[in-house]
Design a protein around this motif. Structure first.
Motif, PDB file in Angstrom:
ATOM      1  N   UNK A 224       0.828  -1.213   0.000  1.00  0.00           N
ATOM      2  CA  UNK A 224       0.000   0.000   0.000  1.00  0.00           C
ATOM      3  C   UNK A 224       0.860   1.260   0.000  1.00  0.00           C
ATOM      4  N   UNK A 225       1.843   1.336   0.899  1.00  0.00           N
ATOM      5  CA  UNK A 225       2.701   2.522   0.909  1.00  0.00           C
ATOM      6  C   UNK A 225       3.575   2.595  -0.341  1.00  0.00           C
ATOM      7  N   UNK A 226       4.000   1.436  -0.833  1.00  0.00           N
ATOM      8  CA  UNK A 226       4.823   1.432  -2.042  1.00  0.00           C
ATOM      9  C   UNK A 226       4.054   1.936  -3.241  1.00  0.00           C
ATOM     10  N   UNK A 227       2.838   1.422  -3.443  1.00  0.00           N
ATOM     11  CA  UNK A 227       2.047   1.853  -4.582  1.00  0.00           C
ATOM     12  C   UNK A 227       1.561   3.289  -4.439  1.00  0.00           C
ATOM     13  N   UNK A 228       1.528   3.779  -3.214  1.00  0.00           N
ATOM     14  CA  UNK A 228       1.168   5.180  -2.978  1.00  0.00           C
ATOM     15  C   UNK A 228       2.324   6.120  -3.275  1.00  0.00           C
ATOM     16  N   UNK A 229       3.506   5.560  -3.538  1.00  0.00           N
ATOM     17  CA  UNK A 229       4.661   6.376  -3.900  1.00  0.00           C
ATOM     18  C   UNK A 229       5.475   6.878  -2.735  1.00  0.00           C
ATOM     19  N   UNK A 230       5.238   6.346  -1.530  1.00  0.00           N
ATOM     20  CA  UNK A 230       5.937   6.851  -0.343  1.00  0.00           C
ATOM     21  C   UNK A 230       7.224   6.088  -0.007  1.00  0.00           C
ATOM     22  N   UNK A 231       7.573   5.086  -0.788  1.00  0.00           N
ATOM     23  CA  UNK A 231       8.767   4.304  -0.466  1.00  0.00           C
ATOM     24  C   UNK A 231       9.901   4.535  -1.458  1.00  0.00           C
ATOM     25  N   UNK A 232       9.850   5.657  -2.149  1.00  0.00           N
ATOM     26  CA  UNK A 232      10.906   5.998  -3.105  1.00  0.00           C
ATOM     27  C   UNK A 232      12.000   6.847  -2.455  1.00  0.00           C
ATOM     28  N   UNK A 233      11.762   7.347  -1.245  1.00  0.00           N
ATOM     29  CA  UNK A 233      12.728   8.221  -0.569  1.00  0.00           C
ATOM     30  C   UNK A 233      13.808   7.397   0.148  1.00  0.00           C
ATOM     31  N   UNK A 234      14.827   8.116   0.664  1.00  0.00           N
ATOM     32  CA  UNK A 234      15.848   7.488   1.514  1.00  0.00           C
ATOM     33  C   UNK A 234      15.400   7.588   2.967  1.00  0.00           C
ATOM     34  N   UNK A 235      15.576   6.515   3.723  1.00  0.00           N
ATOM     35  CA  UNK A 235      15.128   6.475   5.113  1.00  0.00           C
ATOM     36  C   UNK A 235      16.276   6.093   6.045  1.00  0.00           C
ATOM     37  N   UNK A 236      16.124   6.475   7.310  1.00  0.00           N
ATOM     38  CA  UNK A 236      17.110   6.107   8.324  1.00  0.00           C
ATOM     39  C   UNK A 236      16.509   5.187   9.377  1.00  0.00           C
ATOM     40  N   UNK A 237      15.176   5.236   9.538  1.00  0.00           N
ATOM     41  CA  UNK A 237      14.510   4.443  10.574  1.00  0.00           C
ATOM     42  C   UNK A 237      14.279   3.007  10.092  1.00  0.00           C
ATOM     43  N   UNK A 238      14.296   2.049  11.020  1.00  0.00           N
ATOM     44  CA  UNK A 238      14.161   0.629  10.658  1.00  0.00           C
ATOM     45  C   UNK A 238      12.863   0.288   9.926  1.00  0.00           C
ATOM     46  N   UNK A 239      11.734   0.816  10.410  1.00  0.00           N
ATOM     47  CA  UNK A 239      10.439   0.440   9.819  1.00  0.00           C
ATOM     48  C   UNK A 239      10.333   0.842   8.340  1.00  0.00           C
ATOM     49  N   UNK A 240      10.510   2.117   7.989  1.00  0.00           N
ATOM     50  CA  UNK A 240      10.420   2.457   6.571  1.00  0.00           C
ATOM     51  C   UNK A 240      11.500   1.794   5.729  1.00  0.00           C
ATOM     52  N   UNK A 241      12.703   1.570   6.320  1.00  0.00           N
ATOM     53  CA  UNK A 241      13.757   0.866   5.582  1.00  0.00           C
ATOM     54  C   UNK A 241      13.324  -0.556   5.244  1.00  0.00           C
ATOM     55  N   UNK A 242      12.672  -1.196   6.195  1.00  0.00           N
ATOM     56  CA  UNK A 242      12.205  -2.566   5.967  1.00  0.00           C
ATOM     57  C   UNK A 242      11.114  -2.587   4.896  1.00  0.00           C
TER      58      UNK A 242
END
Length: 429
Positions: A224-242
């Motif tokens: 859901x978050x991927x198709x919404x376009x929110x997982x294209x950024x760089x992250x530092x926290x474990x949850x969004x990185x996973x």
């Protein structure tokens, strides 16, 4: 007098003219046995009328005009749909109309046959200087039963219009109710401001694909978050990185194309309504309830329907976040009662009605109306304005009806097609 044909239609339909010594313009006595049924398609205004002219009883159609010359202006002489007209009803007979056989078309003139009191009420309603609705000065005089009956009819009209949109989408989805419901539910999760990106996300991510991962909450959130376009950024926290790592795999596996992130709106929204929070709640609902529409069809109680949405569990990451990578004060992102009510109103009630209408199962259309009766009154300017005029709604059933009444009748000044307008205009009041 200043009025339209609609007013003459109203006068004829409800027989609100003076019938004493009624004659054609040629002097033949006229008796109206049956005014006929109003026709909203091509052809004469009223069909299947029964009119006695002289000693002959005629069965056929009635055409109505403000002036008799309108017959030619509307080119009825060359239209076969008007061959069965047995009576021409006009306010003013300014030109004799001849039939192909050379005989005059039987015509009655309504000058001096319409009550000045009736016309005065009509003129004030349609041409007055009202600030809110045409009947704002008199609507509070309509009896409660008439008001309830008309609001019920208007509400059904509103639901029927919405059901057309549902059935059109159902056809695109090859008859798949679950997929269609999932798409509409997603759009309504975004409410007005983020309805479009939510809908686009849902269409890019079929419910049938999510069903393959129904036992894995993290993968549901990832998709859901991927198709919404929110997982294209760089992250530092474990949850969004996973999530990002998991999405990279699933994106390739299913050949997914995410929507553009810039479509989502955050400006002027309360943090609890941020699209990231709504997406997290949507993921929680999908994880909790696979084949949700089937469960809704099976659930017989309003409490049970409410429970389907009020027990959504959101990933604990969002307890301290409203956006990825931005820590906030701890707050559980539960799906509030107001949000649940909006989904029940805008999605569940509409789909129950659409399903029942499509399959002619009245139990479902009735459940839709019962659901709306159980939901709290909406708060908006239309409801408030009607309240000022003495019409106090008590539930979503009535507030939805008032919205439709205002949009489809009051704003268009369709007082003559409105049950409330008819009662106000009726000379027997």
């Amino acid at each position: 007098m200043l009025f339209t044909e609609d007013f003459l239609h109203y006068v004829w339909k409800f027989k609100l003219l003076d019938f004493r010594n009624l004659q054609t313009t040629e002097g033949e006595a006229v008796e109206v046995i049956a005014a006929g049924m109003r026709n909203f398609d091509s052809g004469a205004d009223f069909q299947n009328a029964r009119i006695k002219i002289g000693d002959t009883l005629w069965a056929g159609n009635v055409e109505i005009h403000v002036a008799s010359a309108d017959w030619h202006q509307h080119n009825h002489s060359n239209d076969d749909a008007y061959k069965n007209v047995i009576l021409h009803v006009v306010y003013r007979n300014n030109q004799p109309i001849m039939l192909p056989n050379g005989k005059p078309l039987p015509t009655i003139e309504l000058v001096n046959r319409i009550s000045a009191e009736l016309y005065g009420r009509y003129h004030q309603m349609v041409y007055g200087n009202q600030q809110i609705i045409p009947c704002e000065g008199t609507i509070k005089t309509v009896n409660s039963l008439s008001m309830h009956n008309w609001l019920t009819r208007v509400l059904v009209e509103r639901l029927e219009k919405k059901s057309v949109t549902v059935i059109n989408a159902l056809q695109i989805n090859t008859g798949n109710w679950e997929e269609t419901f999932y798409q509409f539910l997603a759009a309504n999760f975004g409410f007005k401001i983020n309805a479009l990106p939510f809908e686009l996300m849902a269409k890019s991510l079929p419910q049938s694909l999510l069903a393959k991962h129904k036992t894995n909450a993290l993968q549901i959130e990832t998709l859901i978050f991927g198709q919404a376009g929110f997982l294209e950024d760089d992250f530092a926290e474990p949850y969004p990185l996973k999530l990002k790592g998991e999405y990279s795999y699933l994106k390739k596996k299913y050949n997914l194309v995410p929507i553009e992130k810039h479509l989502w709106k955050f400006l002027r929204l309360r943090p609890s309504n941020f699209p990231t929070v709504r997406l997290a709640q949507f993921a929680g609902l999908i994880t909790q309830c696979n084949h949700l529409f089937s469960k809704i069809l099976e659930e017989q109680t309003v409490a049970g329907l409410r429970k389907l949405f009020s027990t959504i569990v959101v990933n604990e990451y969002w307890d301290t976040h409203y956006r990825f990578g931005v820590v906030s004060k701890p707050a559980v992102k539960s799906f509030g009662n107001t949000s649940v009510d909006l989904l029940l109103l805008n999605t569940v009630a509409v789909f129950l009605f659409s399903y029942g209408k499509h399959y002619q199962l009245h139990s479902y259309t009735n459940r839709s109306l019962e659901l709306l009766e159980s939901l709290p009154l909406e708060q908006n300017h239309v409801v408030n304005e009607f309240k000022e005029l003495g019409v106090k709604a008590k539930s979503a059933f009535e507030s939805q009806a008032l919205l439709e009444l205002r949009r489809s009748y009051c704003d268009l000044k369709k007082c003559l097609q409105c049950g409330i307008g008819n009662e106000i205009l009726n000379t027997n009041r």
